[in-house]
Every structure is written in C-alpha cells, then in structure tokens.
Scaffold this motif. Structure first.
Motif, mmCIF file in Angstrom:
data_model
loop_
_atom_site.group_PDB
_atom_site.id
_atom_site.type_symbol
_atom_site.label_atom_id
_atom_site.label_comp_id
_atom_site.label_asym_id
_atom_site.label_seq_id
_atom_site.Cartn_x
_atom_site.Cartn_y
_atom_site.Cartn_z
ATOM 1 N N UNK A 119 -78.215 -46.669 18.447
ATOM 2 C CA UNK A 119 -78.334 -45.215 18.341
ATOM 3 C C UNK A 119 -79.808 -44.854 18.442
ATOM 4 N N UNK A 120 -80.140 -43.927 19.347
ATOM 5 C CA UNK A 120 -81.555 -43.623 19.557
ATOM 6 C C UNK A 120 -81.715 -42.247 20.189
ATOM 7 N N UNK A 121 -82.970 -41.934 20.484
ATOM 8 C CA UNK A 121 -83.332 -40.675 21.126
ATOM 9 C C UNK A 121 -84.512 -40.975 22.054
ATOM 10 N N UNK A 122 -84.255 -41.535 23.245
ATOM 11 C CA UNK A 122 -85.358 -41.910 24.145
ATOM 12 C C UNK A 122 -86.195 -40.697 24.528
ATOM 13 N N UNK A 123 -87.496 -40.867 24.543
ATOM 14 C CA UNK A 123 -88.423 -39.757 24.744
ATOM 15 C C UNK A 123 -89.250 -39.958 25.996
ATOM 16 N N UNK A 124 -89.266 -38.951 26.829
ATOM 17 C CA UNK A 124 -90.157 -38.890 27.983
ATOM 18 C C UNK A 124 -91.337 -38.025 27.594
ATOM 19 N N UNK A 125 -92.515 -38.630 27.489
ATOM 20 C CA UNK A 125 -93.686 -37.920 26.997
ATOM 21 C C UNK A 125 -94.023 -36.723 27.874
ATOM 22 N N UNK A 180 -81.495 -39.039 31.095
ATOM 23 C CA UNK A 180 -80.915 -39.374 29.801
ATOM 24 C C UNK A 180 -81.932 -39.359 28.672
ATOM 25 N N UNK A 181 -83.169 -38.969 28.974
ATOM 26 C CA UNK A 181 -84.209 -38.933 27.944
ATOM 27 C C UNK A 181 -84.182 -37.607 27.197
ATOM 28 N N UNK A 182 -84.803 -37.613 26.040
ATOM 29 C CA UNK A 182 -84.918 -36.435 25.176
ATOM 30 C C UNK A 182 -83.553 -35.867 24.807
ATOM 31 N N UNK A 183 -82.647 -36.750 24.500
ATOM 32 C CA UNK A 183 -81.312 -36.376 24.034
ATOM 33 C C UNK A 183 -80.697 -37.601 23.349
ATOM 34 N N UNK A 184 -79.664 -37.411 22.525
ATOM 35 C CA UNK A 184 -79.055 -38.562 21.852
ATOM 36 C C UNK A 184 -78.545 -39.597 22.855
ATOM 37 N N UNK A 185 -78.742 -40.856 22.516
ATOM 38 C CA UNK A 185 -78.371 -41.947 23.413
ATOM 39 C C UNK A 185 -77.657 -43.021 22.602
ATOM 40 N N UNK A 186 -76.390 -43.271 22.966
ATOM 41 C CA UNK A 186 -75.581 -44.286 22.288
ATOM 42 C C UNK A 186 -75.254 -45.392 23.285
ATOM 43 N N UNK A 238 -82.134 -47.580 16.530
ATOM 44 C CA UNK A 238 -81.463 -48.090 15.329
ATOM 45 C C UNK A 238 -80.299 -48.971 15.770
ATOM 46 N N UNK A 239 -80.221 -50.152 15.200
ATOM 47 C CA UNK A 239 -79.206 -51.134 15.577
ATOM 48 C C UNK A 239 -78.226 -51.284 14.420
ATOM 49 N N UNK A 240 -76.948 -51.110 14.714
ATOM 50 C CA UNK A 240 -75.908 -51.193 13.695
ATOM 51 C C UNK A 240 -74.839 -52.189 14.105
ATOM 52 N N UNK A 241 -74.100 -52.684 13.125
ATOM 53 C CA UNK A 241 -72.933 -53.502 13.408
ATOM 54 C C UNK A 241 -71.769 -52.604 13.814
ATOM 55 N N UNK A 242 -71.278 -52.738 15.042
ATOM 56 C CA UNK A 242 -70.261 -51.824 15.554
ATOM 57 C C UNK A 242 -68.923 -51.970 14.844
#
Length: 566
Positions: A145-151, A114-120, A181-185
């Motif tokens: 909302x994020x984009x986890x990165x595997x170095x 699930x890394x290096x791609x959009x993650x909700x 990024x943290x948002x109010x759902x």
C-alpha cells in the motif's frame, strides 16, 4: 463498555504490517530501494498469525488450515531459514521481500499516470499449500500500500524553492519517490477498514517531505546519504542489541520512517517531525469515523497515562488542551469540568472528539459512587499474567515519583473489583482516595473494567391491581398524539400508566421512560436518564432524579429492573 481485551492500548495497531520501504529515482537512473525497515518478529518468522473469516479466504481443508495457522519455527542463531533468501538474511538490499530490489523498485514506481494517487499491489501465492513441494515461503502473501509521488506534479507553478536547495547537483535531485507499506495479505485485505486508509499515511508524509525538499533539499540530501552510507547495515535498520539509539540522527529520513512504522504498527498513529521542522500527524483511523460529541453528563477516560499523552502533544499545542488532559477523569462529567475550568462545553466536546479519534481516550458514563463495576470478561487474573506484570511496572513508577502507602498486591486488586461491587464499596477498601482514583484510571485505560448498567423492561401484563392510585390522570388528545402509536404505547398501556401517578408531570415521565428507556433497552443509570428528568416540566414544576427513581420503585411490578454489562 470497553471491549473484552486485557489491554485496550494494544487494540488499535496494525499487526499485519510487516515493514516499510522507501523507493526513489534520480535523473537518468533506474529506481532504487533506498531504505527498508522490517518488523523484527516478521523477519524471523515469529510474528503472531491470526485466522481470517471464512468469507475472506474460502474453504480450506485440514492440511491447508494447519499449514496456514502454524507459525514458522524459531531457528538457532546462525542457521538459515529456508524461506528467507541469503541476501536478505545478511542485510543486503540485493533482495527486497523475496524479489530483486531493482525489480521491487520498478514495481513501486509506476508510470506517471499512476503517480500521486493511492497504489495497491498484491502478490499472493494462493491458498493451497502442502508440507512438501508446495510449501509457501516467508514472503508468499504480500500486500503493498503506497502513494507514489511524481515530484514534477507536486511542484506547481509559483512554488517557492530555497536557494539552499539549489546547492544540490541536478543529477542528485529526486524525481520520483514512494513510501511503501508492506502487509501480510492473509491478515489484511485491501478493503479492510484500516488498510484502506493506510495510503493516506504515505501521502501525508510525502507532502511533508516535499515541503522540506522545496525549502532546503532535504529529501534529495537524505536519499543520497542513505545510498552512499557504507555502514548503514545495507540500509536496513534493525533493532540490534549493539545498535546505539543515540548514534541515529533524529532528523534523518531513516529515523523518521522507523518511527512512522513503529507508531502505525503498535498504536495506529504516529507523531513525526520531518527534518525537525514540520510536524506531521499520521494515522490509520478513517476520517469519516468522527466520534459523536459527548454530552455534559458523560465523562472522558484516558487510555494511556497523562505523562505519556502530554509528551506526545505537539510543541505548539494549545494550553487549553493540556489543561483538559490534566483535568479529565472517569469520575468527573464534562459539565463539571466546564465549571471547574471555565471553558465552554463546545470546547470540551471538540477536544474530547480529537482524543477519542486518536484513541487516546474514550467516552464513558460517569463512575458515580453507586455505579457497579466488574472485571471485563476474559481478563487473566493469574499472578504471572501480563496484566500483573504491567500493574507491577505501574506501581514501580509510582514509587519512583513518591512514597506509596499502602502498596497493593495484584491479587488484592483483582479481589476488590470482583463481584459487581459499587465504586463506593471498592473505594472504602483502597485508601487514600487519590490512590484509588489513579488505580481506577489505570484499570479503565487497560480495558480491565466494565460498568454494570441498570436496565428496565416494561411489562404491563404483570400489573398488580393494588398498585393503582385513587386519582387517575386524565389523558387528553395531545397525550395520545405524542405517545400513542404502534411503535410507542397503546391506549391500554397509557391508561395503565395514568392510574399509577398523581400528576401530569409524573404521567409524562412514565410514558417517556417506557418509550425511550424500557422499550429502547437504554441504560437508566447514566447521563441520559438525568437529561430526561431535567427535560420534563409542567407549569414550572419539575421532577427531581430521586423522586423519579422512587416513582419507578413504586411501579416495580410493570417496570422490571435488571443489571448487565453495558
């Protein structure tokens, strides 16, 4: 015309954004929350809450609706808020958005697949709540909302790694990281336009961070600094009154993430410089929404001050862009700028598209002296309004730059622009001309003005018999092929128009005007009308705009003019 907002510059941010968090993992260690920044208003429960469309939330009873819309009360200093854990109130990273920080870090750094791609990820307590036992806490409705990165995946074969980065011990090198990024759902769904592009902010920033990591080990050094810092207020940066901005390292990762949050939250974009070296422009505006290029007869109106825009432009910005920013104004068309600046129209159009995309300008019809303007609907004209305060601040900045003669009160300003007056009538009351020009630009930037456009209706049944000309223009087959159809004009309508003109040139103009403007409900006082007149010719003869207007005036019985907001 501009949207009915009092301040157009505040209309493009992401108000649902609550905070930003950096999560990282070192070798042989569990993921950790390295840094988090919370919106001060969201942290104390005083942030603005907006209602959601019924389709997004479903039906709520009266109790639910009241509970959802009422903001949390502001408590006196030192008094605990029930919904905010003590660990988070004290600034500790023991909890992060209502959950243990270790648990939060593991959630935000998923498996490699699930890394290096959009993650909700959404954590929501549901719609129903009561005022007693089922009252929702502060962090009960969150969207991450994020984009986890595997170095390791970022490091492709052949990637250059500087010798400076080798000075970092292997056990201190970041293996995985994520900017969350943290948002109010309740106020931002995953498929909302700006929320759906927010992951790109994390992705672009992560790519820039990894570039500096490969060059000088920037990311690993900053992560270690934030983890080891004993006086970083629990690694939670806040806007305290006692916090000296000069004490912050402008190249630090905490400063970088704070600037990213503030820019996205308030303006929808941010210009960042990673480690003082890599310029990184991030925004939430969808890439596929590239605005259409303006025509030569349209103008460009800035939505911020020139000084602010010039400061935001990157250091390596082309000088042409700076010249265009200094030259554009709502009273000058791009065609005029093309001659004045000796630049191709295509260059002006490309720069205009960039400025419009970044919400720094918008395309308008040229504010000619005869154009009528009015205050935008919903503008608060009270002397104690926020708009009045901003006008006073703008006046004060002008006084600092130089003498202002004569000073204009906010009440007088509103009176001058009321009633649908022409630009020329208003300019005669506000002197000198340079002062009026700056006021006009400021009001357009603030979203306070709308143009009152001229439209026409084609009503052949109102035709008067005494309006016909003695000579009728012959309608040939080419005219029928071009103008006659169910969607365009009927034969009777074409015969009527042929009795109102004395030449083929005038007949072609009336037919096209009826189709392209009257029936299409297109404004007839802008650049498009001038383009229509310029495009019509007959054996070398052309039609001037003044003659075209007189022709419409002679046929006012069938071409009925009206004015309304564009």
């Amino acid at each position: 015309g501009p949207p009915p907002r009092s301040l157009i510059m505040e209309a493009h941010g992401l108000e649902a954004l609550l905070g930003i968090v950096l999560v990282a993992q070192l070798p042989s260690m569990q993921p950790q929350v390295v840094f988090k920044y919370l919106d001060p208003s969201a942290e104390d429960g005083t942030s603005r809450r907006q209602s959601q469309p019924d389709g997004d939330r479903g039906a709520l009873d009266a109790t639910d609706a009241a509970a959802d819309m009422s903001p949390l009360p502001v408590l006196p200093a030192g008094q605990a808020r029930p919904g905010l854990p003590a660990e988070e109130r004290s600034g500790s990273l023991g909890e992060c958005f209502g959950m243990p920080s270790s648990f939060f870090a593991k959630l935000m750094l998923p498996d490699e697949e699930l890394c290096n791609r959009p993650f909700y990820l959404e954590i929501d307590a549901g719609r129903r709540e009561t005022t007693t036992s089922q009252r929702h806490e502060l962090w009960s409705h969150l969207l991450f909302v994020s984009f986890p990165c595997n170095v390791a995946e970022f490091s492709r074969p052949g990637t250059f790694v500087s010798s400076e980065a080798d000075g970092i011990p292997p056990h201190q090198k970041v293996q995985r990281f994520n900017i969350v990024h943290v948002l109010g759902s309740r106020h931002a769904g995953r498929r909302k336009k700006h929320t759906s592009t927010l992951w790109q902010v994390s992705a672009h920033l992560a790519r820039a961070l990894w570039s500096e990591e490969a060059r000088v080990g920037y990311l690993s050094r900053e992560v270690q600094r934030l983890l080891d810092s004993p006086d970083s207020i629990g690694d939670v940066l806040r806007l305290d009154a006692d916090l000296d901005p000069e004490a912050l390292d402008v190249t630090g990762l905490d400063h970088l993430l704070t600037d990213a949050f503030e820019g996205i939250h308030t303006r929808g974009y941010s210009s960042l410089r990673v480690n003082g070296c890599i310029l990184c422009q991030v925004c939430i505006f969808p890439k596929h929404e590239t605005p259409a290029p303006p025509s030569a007869g349209q103008a460009l109106a800035l939505t911020c001050s020139r000084e602010e825009l010039q400061q935001e432009l990157p250091m390596d910005c082309a000088e042409i862009v700076r010249c265009i920013v200094d030259a554009v104004d709502p009273q000058t068309s791009l065609g005029t700028l093309m001659v004045r600046l000796a630049l191709p129209l295509g260059t002006l159009q490309r720069v205009a598209q960039h400025l419009v995309h970044w919400k720094k300008a918008r395309v308008v019809e040229v504010f000619t002296p005869t154009m009528r303007v009015a205050l935008a609907p919903g503008v608060d004209t009270a002397a104690e309004s926020r708009v009045a305060e901003r006008f006073a601040e703008w006046q004060q900045r002008r006084r600092i730059k130089g003498p202002l003669q004569p000073p204009l009160s906010f009440d007088d300003l509103m009176k001058h622009f009321q009633g649908g007056k022409t630009v020329q009538e208003i300019q005669e009351k506000i002197r000198p001309a340079a002062y009026f020009k700056s006021i006009l630009e400021w009001m357009i930037a603030q979203g306070l003005l709308v143009q009152l456009a001229v439209f026409y209706r084609f009503l052949p049944k109102r035709a008067s018999s005494n309006k016909s000309c003695h000579q009728t223009v012959r309608i040939d087959d080419s005219d029928l092929k071009e103008f006659c159809s169910e969607e365009l004009l009927s034969k009777d309508e074409m015969r009527l128009l042929s009795t109102r003109v004395t030449s083929k040139l005038e007949f072609t103009f009336l037919c096209r005007f009826a189709i392209e403007f009257a029936k299409a409900s297109c404004r007839a006082d802008g650049s498009r009308f001038a383009d229509l007149v310029d495009s019509i010719s007959d054996h070398g003869r052309t039609l001037s705009p003044d003659k075209a207007q007189r022709l419409l005036g002679k046929n006012e019985d069938i071409f009925v003019q009206f004015v309304c907001q564009s």
